[in-house]
Design a protein around this motif. Structure first.
Motif, short mmCIF file in Angstrom:
data_model
loop_
_atom_site.label_atom_id
_atom_site.label_comp_id
_atom_site.label_asym_id
_atom_site.label_seq_id
_atom_site.Cartn_x
_atom_site.Cartn_y
_atom_site.Cartn_z
N SER A 158 -27.05 -6.55 30.57
CA SER A 158 -26.65 -7.78 29.49
C SER A 158 -26.74 -6.60 28.24
CB SER A 158 -27.57 -9.15 29.57
OG SER A 158 -26.66 -9.63 30.52
N ALA A 159 -26.29 -6.41 27.09
CA ALA A 159 -27.16 -6.47 25.81
C ALA A 159 -26.58 -7.12 24.30
CB ALA A 159 -26.18 -4.29 25.59
N LEU A 160 -27.58 -6.63 23.75
CA LEU A 160 -26.79 -6.81 22.08
C LEU A 160 -25.49 -6.01 21.46
CD1 LEU A 160 -29.91 -9.65 21.27
CD2 LEU A 160 -27.93 -10.25 22.42
N ALA A 161 -24.66 -6.68 20.93
CA ALA A 161 -24.16 -5.24 20.26
C ALA A 161 -23.44 -5.88 18.67
CB ALA A 161 -22.57 -5.67 21.17
N VAL A 162 -23.97 -5.01 17.91
CA VAL A 162 -23.55 -5.06 16.37
C VAL A 162 -22.27 -4.13 15.96
CG1 VAL A 162 -25.92 -6.00 15.79
CG2 VAL A 162 -25.21 -3.65 16.10
N THR A 163 -22.40 -4.71 15.26
CA THR A 163 -21.01 -3.32 14.63
C THR A 163 -21.76 -1.99 13.43
OG1 THR A 163 -20.34 -4.47 12.31
CG2 THR A 163 -19.44 -4.85 13.61
N HIS A 214 -21.86 2.93 21.74
CA HIS A 214 -23.07 3.61 21.99
C HIS A 214 -24.31 2.47 22.37
CE1 HIS A 214 -21.56 6.01 18.43
NE2 HIS A 214 -21.17 5.52 17.37
N THR A 215 -25.01 3.65 23.60
CA THR A 215 -25.95 3.29 23.69
C THR A 215 -27.10 3.66 23.89
OG1 THR A 215 -25.70 4.32 25.97
CG2 THR A 215 -24.22 1.95 26.06
N VAL A 226 -15.87 -3.53 25.95
CA VAL A 226 -17.56 -3.22 24.56
C VAL A 226 -16.99 -1.93 24.84
CG1 VAL A 226 -19.87 -2.77 24.99
CG2 VAL A 226 -18.55 -4.65 25.44
N ALA A 227 -16.51 -1.19 26.27
CA ALA A 227 -16.53 0.39 26.05
C ALA A 227 -15.83 1.68 25.07
CB ALA A 227 -16.59 1.11 27.64
N ASP A 228 -14.61 0.22 25.17
CA ASP A 228 -14.10 1.16 23.76
C ASP A 228 -13.59 1.52 22.89
OD1 ASP A 228 -12.78 2.25 26.52
OD2 ASP A 228 -10.86 0.35 26.23
N THR A 229 -14.82 0.89 22.42
CA THR A 229 -15.16 -0.19 20.49
C THR A 229 -16.31 1.13 20.77
OG1 THR A 229 -16.83 -1.50 21.14
CG2 THR A 229 -14.58 -2.32 21.06
#
Length: 316
Positions: free
Chosen positions: A156-161, A3-4, A241-244
């Motif tokens: 760059s990005a910070l990602a969480v579940t 998600h973006t 990242v994109a595949d999650t």
């Protein structure tokens, strides 16, 4: 799909036939070169950049999958004008392939706005995409120019579940700040780590560096600290990242530098029609497109050695 902040699905649904042909041709060339199998907006072109466009156009690329894929995409767009176009990949790191561009050995190289700006102006502080583009246009050496940037980016990005996002109410970087002191951040190599100091009020309890985006994403499966989160520092065009279904925290304050795809070329080497072809890429290429094309090559056991295609054939 991660998600973006920007939903690109609408852009992918209704595309000009010319762009579809460019993307299909680029994909076919990448397959032929072994990249996929592991080897067997408005016109902002700078004034005065156009020339006669005579002679062969050479699109250069570095050693990475992103660079090679983007080179094929821009080469395909230029071929659509009827121009003779070749690609010259495996030119090394940024310093090496920009040296080839400066020397006139190649006509054009694909780049990312923020990284290119920091290369030419290390003291620059711009982070928002339009500001970065304008600063870059002013920082370019004499004889080089850029045309419009694409929506496609490797920011760059910070990602969480999704679970942590829901549990802590995290959708933006600002939402994360109260939890930073109890959280662990895991950083991939391409992540803009220096920019974290711009996230006011956020000091992570622990910072870990890992080998790649896949490792950073894998760390998100670890149990979260009490009252905090495990956060991955990644880049948006990474197929890992994109595949999650990860949630990429929205960067409304532009903490991280914009990294939009942009072509850098020698002034006077491209015609008006060819510059318009570059802007077709700018208007249509999305981050999802880029991640989709990087994915097979990045996971296929490595890229072909520079200059070799299937069966040792010619490079494309």
């Amino acid at each position: 799909m991660a998600h973006t902040r920007t939903d690109e699905s609408a852009r992918r649904g209704h595309r000009p036939a010319a762009w579809s042909r460019v993307l299909t041709a680029a994909s076919a060339l990448l397959l032929a070169a072994g990249l996929a199998s592991g080897c067997a907006g408005g016109d902002r072109t700078l004034d005065g950049a156009a020339g006669q466009g005579q002679g062969e156009i050479v699109v250069g690329a570095g050693d990475g999958a992103e660079s090679r894929i983007l080179a094929e995409i821009y080469a395909g767009a230029l071929r659509s004008t009827g121009a003779p176009v070749t690609t010259d990949d495996g030119l090394g790191d940024r310093t090496a392939y920009l040296g080839q561009l400066d020397a006139g050995s190649v006509t054009l190289v694909p780049e990312f706005t923020g990284r290119l700006l920091r290369y030419y102006d290390p003291e620059s502080t711009e982070t928002e995409q339009d500001d970065v583009f304008e600063a870059l246009s002013k920082a370019l050496p004499q004889g080089l120019s850029i045309s419009d940037f694409a929506a496609a980016e490797d920011r760059s990005a910070l990602a969480v579940t999704p679970q942590i996002s829901e549990q802590l109410g995290l959708t933006t970087l600002d939402d994360l700040v109260p939890s930073c002191g109890k959280s662990t951040v895991v950083l991939a190599p391409a992540f803009e780590a220096d920019a974290l100091s711009g996230l006011t009020g956020c000091t992570f309890a622990q910072t870990t560096r890992v080998a790649d985006d896949a490792a950073a994403v894998g760390e998100l499966a670890a149990p979260a600290p009490a009252g905090g989160a495990v956060v991955a520092g990644v880049t948006t065009a990474s197929p890992d990242v994109a595949d999650t279904d990860l949630v990429l925290l929205s960067d409304d304050e532009h903490v991280f530098t914009a990294q939009n795809v942009v072509p850098l070329f020698r002034i006077g080497t491209l015609s008006e029609a060819q510059l318009k072809a570059l802007n077709v890429v700018a208007g249509e290429l999305t981050t999802a497109d880029l991640a989709d094309m990087i994915g097979p090559g990045a996971r296929g056991g490595g890229l072909c050695p520079p200059g070799r295609g299937v069966g040792g054939g010619p490079k494309f």
